[in-house]
Design a protein around this motif. Structure first.
Motif, PDB file in Angstrom:
ATOM      1  N   ARG A 156       0.826  -1.213   0.000  1.00 22.70           N
ATOM      2  CA  ARG A 156       0.000   0.000   0.000  1.00 22.70           C
ATOM      3  C   ARG A 156       0.857   1.259   0.000  1.00 22.70           C
ATOM      4  N   ILE A 157       1.938   1.218   0.764  1.00 18.00           N
ATOM      5  CA  ILE A 157       2.850   2.363   0.789  1.00 18.00           C
ATOM      6  C   ILE A 157       3.566   2.506  -0.557  1.00 18.00           C
ATOM      7  N   ALA A 158       3.994   1.360  -1.115  1.00 15.64           N
ATOM      8  CA  ALA A 158       4.742   1.392  -2.380  1.00 15.64           C
ATOM      9  C   ALA A 158       3.911   1.956  -3.518  1.00 15.64           C
ATOM     10  N   LEU A 159       2.614   1.659  -3.535  1.00 12.97           N
ATOM     11  CA  LEU A 159       1.762   2.130  -4.620  1.00 12.97           C
ATOM     12  C   LEU A 159       1.679   3.652  -4.676  1.00 12.97           C
ATOM     13  N   LYS A 160       1.906   4.303  -3.559  1.00 14.81           N
ATOM     14  CA  LYS A 160       1.866   5.767  -3.538  1.00 14.81           C
ATOM     15  C   LYS A 160       3.104   6.371  -4.190  1.00 14.81           C
ATOM     16  N   ASP A 161       4.121   5.551  -4.392  1.00 17.37           N
ATOM     17  CA  ASP A 161       5.364   6.044  -4.989  1.00 17.37           C
ATOM     18  C   ASP A 161       5.701   5.266  -6.258  1.00 17.37           C
ATOM     19  N   ALA A 162       4.672   4.763  -6.941  1.00 20.24           N
ATOM     20  CA  ALA A 162       4.910   4.010  -8.168  1.00 20.24           C
ATOM     21  C   ALA A 162       5.502   4.910  -9.241  1.00 20.24           C
ATOM     22  N   LYS A 163       6.389   4.328 -10.045  1.00 17.61           N
ATOM     23  CA  LYS A 163       7.060   5.098 -11.094  1.00 17.61           C
ATOM     24  C   LYS A 163       6.720   4.542 -12.470  1.00 17.61           C
ATOM     25  N   PRO A 164       6.794   5.372 -13.491  1.00 22.23           N
ATOM     26  CA  PRO A 164       6.473   4.903 -14.846  1.00 22.23           C
ATOM     27  C   PRO A 164       7.474   3.854 -15.332  1.00 22.23           C
ATOM     28  N   ILE A 165       6.969   2.894 -16.107  1.00 26.54           N
ATOM     29  CA  ILE A 165       7.822   1.942 -16.821  1.00 26.54           C
ATOM     30  C   ILE A 165       7.820   2.351 -18.282  1.00 26.54           C
ATOM     31  N   TRP A 222      12.654  -0.245 -16.421  1.00 31.58           N
ATOM     32  CA  TRP A 222      13.308   1.060 -16.515  1.00 31.58           C
ATOM     33  C   TRP A 222      12.295   2.180 -16.646  1.00 31.58           C
ATOM     34  N   ASN A 223      12.635   3.324 -16.069  1.00 33.47           N
ATOM     35  CA  ASN A 223      11.966   4.592 -16.332  1.00 33.47           C
ATOM     36  C   ASN A 223      12.962   5.445 -17.092  1.00 33.47           C
ATOM     37  N   GLU A 224      12.883   5.365 -18.421  1.00 34.81           N
ATOM     38  CA  GLU A 224      13.882   5.971 -19.310  1.00 34.81           C
ATOM     39  C   GLU A 224      15.272   5.421 -18.972  1.00 34.81           C
ATOM     40  N   GLU A 225      16.172   6.233 -18.424  1.00 34.63           N
ATOM     41  CA  GLU A 225      17.534   5.770 -18.129  1.00 34.63           C
ATOM     42  C   GLU A 225      17.699   5.279 -16.693  1.00 34.63           C
TER      43      GLU A 225
END
Length: 801
Positions: A156-165, A222-225
């Motif tokens: 639940r905590i991690a989902l608040k800081d999800a990053k683009p793939i 990856w999120n870009e680089e």
């Protein structure tokens, strides 16, 4: 205006605190990745798989994983430094992680790395031991439950800081002088020597490596680089030495940590492949220095794979999750464990009781999912048990054009699983394996099916899986449930709303008379469904039920005979669904629809329901209630089948009752736009949908005639049932329900099943027949039910042979 402003500010404040709507992954339109990493080391004094825990290793045990969002419901993949998680424990982990990620359990994969100085988890085994009055020992589950709660919080905590793939990376490296095959065959083709994880006998170490997979495969996100996460896959028993009473991740954990130091920006998650018959025994005599050496060699291969990594752009259309449920054949001797466990030591219990728990589940048709994650040209297979390396090599060979890798040690219940050839070669692994040689064609059949399946490309364009406001694809189970709720509300506006089912009492069944047939007993029963209404039904109990049997709610077609129709007493052939299923070994309940059979004088003005359809749904659900209380019935395996009137009522009740795990609807539906009763019918009924407006169906429709447009359709009903299996019989010459409409409806609904990862759960047959349920199609429908419920019929009917 001030009120609106205040609420806007409040919402923004709550989001900043992390208490408002889920931020990052809820608002992100593309693919996202959320990372979680939890300490999985139990407290000092706990029991590991084989010993009490006296000390912790510096690295400890970890539970690491990711949540992939943006392509269908979220996908959760988790690897834990434990020896195994089996049976009911797998269910618990998957259900809990799914709840935290707002997805369904079938889109969760939980694997262990199989380190031996670590816990084992099987709540089914724990229950068996406790019910036998024995100490559950290593299966005691207190810490399991704590870890599950910690994982839920972390997700639940991690989902608040999800990053683009934005990209996926793939790379391979060769691991040298780590793996060797543990089975050394003699000249007679049988196992002559076993090369264990630490082999002290030089003669045995000196034999050739044998069959292994020397590759370590890396899949990176990856999120870009920016590298976000690195998954590594390598097949080997992860022991250098063990029985230390110190919880530790052994050499794969050390290698993973070394790579984490080298690439600190990404979280490293390691998976053990099909390493059941692969150990480090050729290169390890048990000397403690070898743990470091083996870790360095594995880390070197990982480094090579990282250096060889090639990045590829990826979008949500490139991601797909699918699964194939399998049921493996058990050895007949497994029930003997129940007696033997009373005299055996703790280590024997650790190695055997989970097999008994698996056997008990298998007897009830509880399948294990083999799943596959598609990421562009990548296929990641998720497999149960301790698989032999032959499975991994065969999977890679099956699609050499793709990047195929495998994680084994999912559901640990089936323990060692060898290829068919191994069961004639002997050796420890197949001797202790609870499955038979029949496992290979079952598992490889599922693997091949998934590897060769054409990935559907229309799932994100269907209005059924789009947010109605933004036309963006639904991302979470909560959003999907909200969508389904709107369909149910639309149904309720025409059918009415069911009374509350809280605190309902068990139906008190009156047995009016009984008829003993050759394979079952048919009871004529009745019971009150509520204070105003009664159910009259036939109840069929097969004679030879070995364990709890699956059950079917069987609904008859239009006709004064009511339930007698499905008992085969009517003038029409192909209607005896209830007696046929009972003969095959199903427990069956077949009620009268209000206004037919014994209910022919039903007064719809006095029953307290807004529609006859809703009263029928209520009565049918009370029939399911009755089934769930029966000692002969497995409450997890109840389905519904019906023809014509029974065909659409099978869909109506399944849409309201999640306990119905499979639906067969024969000549029961077509979208309302395709419903055509002709000019004479329209004149007689007051409009094209006039027949549906009768008191026994949905009288509210009368107010909408002649040009009635309903706020729901059969496509919404079936979509709301998904991903539960639905089988439709739609004859080409059906004059009641347009086959062209069914074809259009199936085309509209199929993307929902694709989106949920169950493309094969929506089945349809188009026999060249009239408004009928011909034998060949019934044979397929019954086979469909058998497969869903993992059931072997007690008897085949004449037309099935």
């Amino acid at each position: 205006m001030n009120f609106i402003k205040s609420n806007l500010y409040l919402t923004l404040f709550l989001i900043l605190l992390g208490l408002g709507p889920i931020a990052s992954y809820g608002q992100e339109k593309g693919l996202t990745l959320a990372l979680f990493d939890v300490d999985a080391t139990p407290p000092i004094g706990s029991l590991l798989a084989y010993d009490p825990l006296e000390k912790k290793d510096d690295l400890g045990l970890r539970a690491k994983g990711v949540v992939i969002s943006g392509s269908g419901l979220p996908i959760v993949i988790c690897a834990i430094d434990w020896i195994g998680i089996a049976n009911e424990s797998q269910d618990a982990f998957k259900e809990s992680l799914a709840e935290a990620a707002s997805t369904i359990p079938s889109r969760v994969a939980v694997h262990t790395l199989h380190q031996h100085d670590a816990p084992i988890s099987d709540w089914g085994a724990e229950k068996i031991l406790k019910e036998a009055g024995l100490d559950p020992k290593a299966y005691e589950s207190s810490f399991d439950r704590l870890l599950i709660n910690n994982l839920k919080d972390a997700i639940r905590i991690a989902l608040k800081d999800a990053k683009p793939i934005t990209h996926i990376g793939t790379g391979k490296g060769i691991v040298e002088k780590v793996a060797s095959n543990r089975r050394i065959l003699g000249d007679d083709g049988h196992v002559a020597y076993t090369r264990t994880s630490s082999t002290k006998n030089k003669k045995i170490r000196d034999f050739p490596e044998g069959l292994i997979d020397p590759e370590v495969s890396l899949v990176s996100f990856w999120n870009e680089e920016e590298p976000l996460a690195v998954f590594s896959y390598y097949a080997v028993h992860p022991q250098s030495y063990y029985l230390t009473k110190i919880a530790n991740p052994d050499f794969p954990g050390i290698a993973r940590y070394m790579r984490q130091l080298s690439v600190p920006d990404a979280m490293h998650v390691h998976f053990n492949g099909a390493g059941a018959n692969v150990t480090a025994g050729k290169y390890n005599d048990g000397a403690k220095i070898n743990r470091k050496i083996l870790a360095e060699r594995l880390a070197k291969g990982m480094e090579q794979a990282w250096d060889n990594t090639v990045k590829t752009k990826i979008t949500k259309e490139d991601v797909y999750w699918q699964q194939e449920p399998i049921l493996l054949t058990p050895k007949e001797t497994l029930p003997e464990i129940a007696q033997e466990m009373r005299t055996q030591n703790a280590r024997w219990l650790t190695n055997n009781v989970q097999k008994l728990a698996w056997y008990n589940r298998q007897a009830l048709g509880k399948k294990i999912d083999i799943s596959c994650l598609t990421l562009g040209d990548v296929r990641i297979l998720h497999l149960p048990g301790e698989l032999f390396i032959e499975y991994q090599l065969a999977a890679k060979a099956e699609r050499k054009d793709l990047f195929v890798t495998m994680a084994a040690y999912g559901d640990y219940g089936p323990f060692y699983i060898g290829p068919s050839s191994a069961y004639t070669e002997g050796g420890y692994e197949v001797g202790t394996s609870p499955v038979t040689a029949e496992a290979e064609p079952i598992i490889m059949g599922a693997i091949k099916k998934m590897l060769h399946r054409e990935i559907p490309n229309n799932t994100t364009e269907s209005p059924f899986v789009l947010q109605s406001e933004s036309q963006q694809p639904l991302r979470t189970l909560a959003e999907w449930e909200e969508k389904k709720k709107s369909w149910k509300n639309n149904m309720a506006s025409i059918m009415g709303t069911l009374p509350p089912r809280d605190n309902l009492k068990r139906p008190e069944i009156n047995y009016l008379d009984s008829t003993v047939e050759s394979t079952y007993t048919k009871h004529h029963i009745s019971f009150d469904s509520n204070e105003r209404n009664q159910v009259t039904a036939f109840l069929y109990i097969p004679h030879k039920i070995k364990v709890k049997a699956p059950a079917m709610l069987v609904l008859h077609s239009t006709g004064d005979l009511g339930k007698k129709i499905v008992d085969g007493q009517g003038p029409l052939e192909n209607r005896a669904l209830a007696s046929e299923l009972a003969e095959r070994g199903y427990v069956v309940i077949a009620p009268d629809y209000p206004s037919f059979g014994e209910q022919k004088n039903h007064d719809f003005s006095k029953d307290g329901f807004d529609s006859g359809t809703l009263l029928a749904v209520w009565n049918h659900m009370r029939c399911v209630d009755a089934l769930t209380y029966m000692a002969e019935v497995d409450s997890e395996r109840i389905g519904v089948i019906g023809h014509s009137l029974g065909g659409h009522n099978a869909l109506f009740v399944a849409a309201h009752d999640l306990r119905l795990k499979a639906v067969v609807t024969s000549c029961g539906w077509t979208p309302f736009d395709y419903y055509d009763i002709g000019d004479a019918g329209i004149k007689n009924y007051g409009g094209r949908l006039g027949p549906w407006a009768q008191d026994r169906y949905m009288p509210v429709i009368k107010k909408l005639l002649p040009e009635a447009t309903l706020p729901f359709d059969f496509t919404h009903i079936i979509a709301s049932i998904a991903p539960r299996p639905v089988f439709t019989n739609a004859p080409l010459q059906d004059s009641n329900f347009s086959v062209e409409g069914v074809k259009s409806g199936i085309e509209a609904i199929q993307p929902v099943y694709n989106w949920l990862g169950y493309p094969d759960n929506l089945q349809v047959r188009y026999p060249n027949a009239s408004h009928d349920f011909p034998e060949n199609t019934r044979k397929e429908a019954y086979s469909f039910l058998d497969d869903v419920f993992g059931f072997t019929p007690l008897k085949k009917l004449a037309f099935e042979k």
